[in-house]
Design a protein around this motif. Structure first.
Motif: not given
Length: 326
Positions: A22-24, A29-33, A36-45
């Motif tokens: 479960e921890k794994t 999931v947290q790493e994917q999120r 995804r956040r960094w991906g959105i940030f770099f796309k906006l940049l």
């Protein structure tokens, strides 16, 4: 080792395995999120970078597209909207376009297409003087003012410097006058019980303050400023139009009234009826038109939509602006 203890040990092992799994999964999931956040940030940049680059370089591309066109052409410069500093029809923009048009070796004539209610007498005077200087420097290139919907006040001030003025029969032309408007809030403040406190050095420093009652001597002074500006306006129009103006037959010519293009023709305010296409084709003799108007960048248009100039216009409406040719 009893069977009961073994079962308990196996159960605990399974629970730990499930917890580890479960921890794994949660970490994944947290790493994917996070990714995804960094991906959105770099796309906006990246989008912001491209937007800024477009805002900086698009005007240069547009300018080169028009100005570098080969072959003889008629140069076109638009005068749209209020004639004022930091506006599309500012003296800096119009003068820059005029110089580029006259300096182009392929320019056979220049059309100043006007649709403006007027504006700053300083900005209008700057453009007027530059038109006359360029006409003297390049006598082989004629400049024609073409009024579309409106060529009033400061806009007509500019037009009067041209070799000839054309307008549509239904255009509105003239309004040779000066105005400075504002509001007075003294009565409202008295009703609300608000006390105005102003500290200034100089007896008349606050004479345009809308929250204080006007003084007769200050009103006379301000009227004198407006009349001086009006006289300068009239002198410039007379200098530009000369004997074509029917002043003696129509003494109300400089009263601030506005006329249709057809009436303006009879008054000598314009030379003929016609649009910019007609002038390029029939008067200049070169139908190919190249636009030398300074274009706003996408960033400027975006900033205006956000209302970047609201405070400036609000101050003008409240009576803190100088004289305007209207």
């Amino acid at each position: 080792m009893s069977d009961e203890w073994k079962a308990s040990a196996v159960g605990e092992g399974d629970a730990k395995s499930w917890q580890l799994l479960e921890k794994t999964l949660l970490a994944g999931v947290q790493e994917q999120r996070r990714a995804r956040r960094w991906g959105i940030f770099f796309k906006l940049l990246t989008f912001l970078y491209l937007f800024v680059a477009l805002a900086l370089f698009a005007p240069l591309l547009d300018w080169q597209k028009g100005a570098s066109k080969s072959g003889a052409h008629t140069a076109l410069i638009e005068v749209r909207g209020m004639i004022a500093d930091k506006e599309a029809a500012s003296a800096d923009n119009i003068v820059g376009s005029l110089r580029a048009a006259f300096e182009d070796a392929n320019t056979r004539g220049v059309i100043l297409r006007i649709n403006s209610p007027g504006g700053s007498p300083v900005q209008s005077g700057y453009i007027y003087d530059e038109i006359r200087r360029l006409r003297a420097k390049y006598p082989a290139i004629k400049l024609y003012a073409v009024i579309s919907d409106l060529g009033a006040s400061g806009a007509y001030y500019i037009a009067s410097a041209a070799d000839q003025i054309y307008a549509d029969k239904a255009s509105l032309v003239g309004s040779i006058g000066v105005t400075a408007a504002g509001f007075g809030f003294v009565g409202v403040m008295e009703k609300l019980g608000v006390d105005r406190r102003v500290y200034a050095s100089g007896e008349h420093k606050t004479f345009l303050d809308p929250f204080q009652p006007p003084k007769e001597e200050e009103e006379r002074f301000w009227q004198g400023v407006l009349e001086t500006t009006h006289r300068q306006f009239i002198d410039s129009v007379k200098q530009g139009r000369g004997e074509r103006l029917k002043v003696e037959a129509h003494p109300e010519l400089f009263s601030g009234l506005v006329w249709s293009g057809e009436q303006a023709l009879e008054l000598g305010l314009v030379d003929a009826l016609g649009n910019s296409s007609y002038v390029a084709r029939e008067v200049v003799g070169v139908e190919e038109v190249v636009d030398f108007t300074v274009q706003e960048t996408p960033f400027d248009r975006f900033a205006k939509r956000l209302g970047a100039s609201v405070a400036e216009h609000l101050a003008m409406w409240m009576g803190f602006q100088g004289p305007a040719l209207r």
